[in-house]
Design an enzyme around this catalytic site. Sequence first.
Site, short mmCIF file in Angstrom:
data_model
loop_
_atom_site.label_atom_id
_atom_site.label_comp_id
_atom_site.label_asym_id
_atom_site.label_seq_id
_atom_site.Cartn_x
_atom_site.Cartn_y
_atom_site.Cartn_z
N ASP A 295 -6.20 0.84 8.04
CA ASP A 295 -7.47 0.10 7.78
C ASP A 295 -6.29 -1.15 7.14
O ASP A 295 -5.20 -1.75 7.86
CB ASP A 295 -8.37 0.81 6.61
CG ASP A 295 -7.40 1.35 6.03
OD1 ASP A 295 -6.38 0.00 4.89
OD2 ASP A 295 -7.85 1.83 4.89
N SER A 296 -7.31 -1.88 6.65
CA SER A 296 -6.71 -3.54 6.42
C SER A 296 -5.29 -3.18 5.50
O SER A 296 -4.57 -4.04 5.68
CB SER A 296 -7.66 -4.50 5.73
OG SER A 296 -8.34 -3.95 4.44
N ASP A 297 -5.47 -2.46 4.81
CA ASP A 297 -3.93 -2.06 4.03
C ASP A 297 -2.29 -1.95 5.02
O ASP A 297 -1.52 -2.20 4.97
CB ASP A 297 -3.71 -0.38 3.24
CG ASP A 297 -4.48 -0.77 1.97
OD1 ASP A 297 -5.34 -2.22 1.34
OD2 ASP A 297 -4.83 -0.65 1.46
#
Length: 384
Positions: free
Chosen positions: A173-175
């Site tokens: 995901d965004s991480d």
Amino acid sequence: MKAIGITVFGIALVAMVGFFAWPGPARPMIPVPQIGLAKDADFRVRLIPPQPDLVALSAKVTGRAAAGPAQGYRHEWPGFHAAARFEGTGITLRFDDAVNRWRVVLDGKPVEISRPGRQDLRIDGLTPGPHAIRAEKISESKGPALFGGFLLDAAAKALPPPEPGRLIEFIGDSDTVGFANTAEHRDCGDEEIYAATDTSRSFGPQVATALGADYRLVARSGIGLLRNYGGADPDHTMDRLYPLALPGDAAATALPQRQADIIVIGLGSNVFGSELAPGERWTDKSQLRRDFGPALADFVTARAQENPGALMVLLAFGEYGPELVEAHRSASDLLTARGIANRLVILGEPRRNACLWHPSAADHAMIAETLIEVLNAEDPPGSG
């Protein structure tokens, strides 16, 4: 199978907003320069209209992509990059891209380019002789764009591209994207997030570099397995988007991809780190825990079938609570029972002091160090 550095607390942080809830600008921002050139660069750089009579230079291309309408690569997933070699005093890069930031590194000297549009990036004034060039998208795309490749004029000579080595794929995901990872505060607006995101400095590329490997990223802000952040956009969870060359164009035909030697999957944070919304099929996180483990095991099993012999690494962000950790343990046990080599990595609590409570540069370094330690513990598949 190892669990590394367990630190768990039950309060989910509001962190994985990504594509689903961009905030309004928090402060005035200076627009990102269209071209940024290293001070020690000894060559010229400029954007010019697309030039005729140039010849495509063969390159090593890594990242999900589809063929361009005439030449080049349509891309949308993060971390798309290409590397090539040539002899001559100049080279041209072709773009049709009004949304992304790129870093072009020529003989170790970087050029950053932002939202080039439909233009050629011309680099010339080089010392005659061999040169190495790399172009990498460092921002997160909000839709497909085109990299038209490296182009040479008649005075230049093509050299063979770099040889492909081991490949690590990072799914998340965004991480995993590296959302605003170079920011030093949490309160950010859209343009600041755009300027602060640098996928090449996220934990995945750091791990690959340390292990002498290449990397492929299949990641998207706000996405999860089973559900996205806040239950948003339920038809576009990772299990549905993963097979697509371009998330924004489901009909696009994917170009051939190399098999990965290691696959790192971190898809639980948005599942467990946001409140359940009315109408979702779960009423509490114990139900999510029950369903997530088998769903993750099935997703990983499919990736193992596509990449025979690859080591599967389950990356769990432990700060999102015991349900997330227990679900990852369950998935790991299921994979082991199926004969699929896997390692479980449970992270401690990152500070998350970049934009919108995302991991900072220091956090990404910590995550990378943890993964490197785990992957160096034993020789992974394909390590020779």
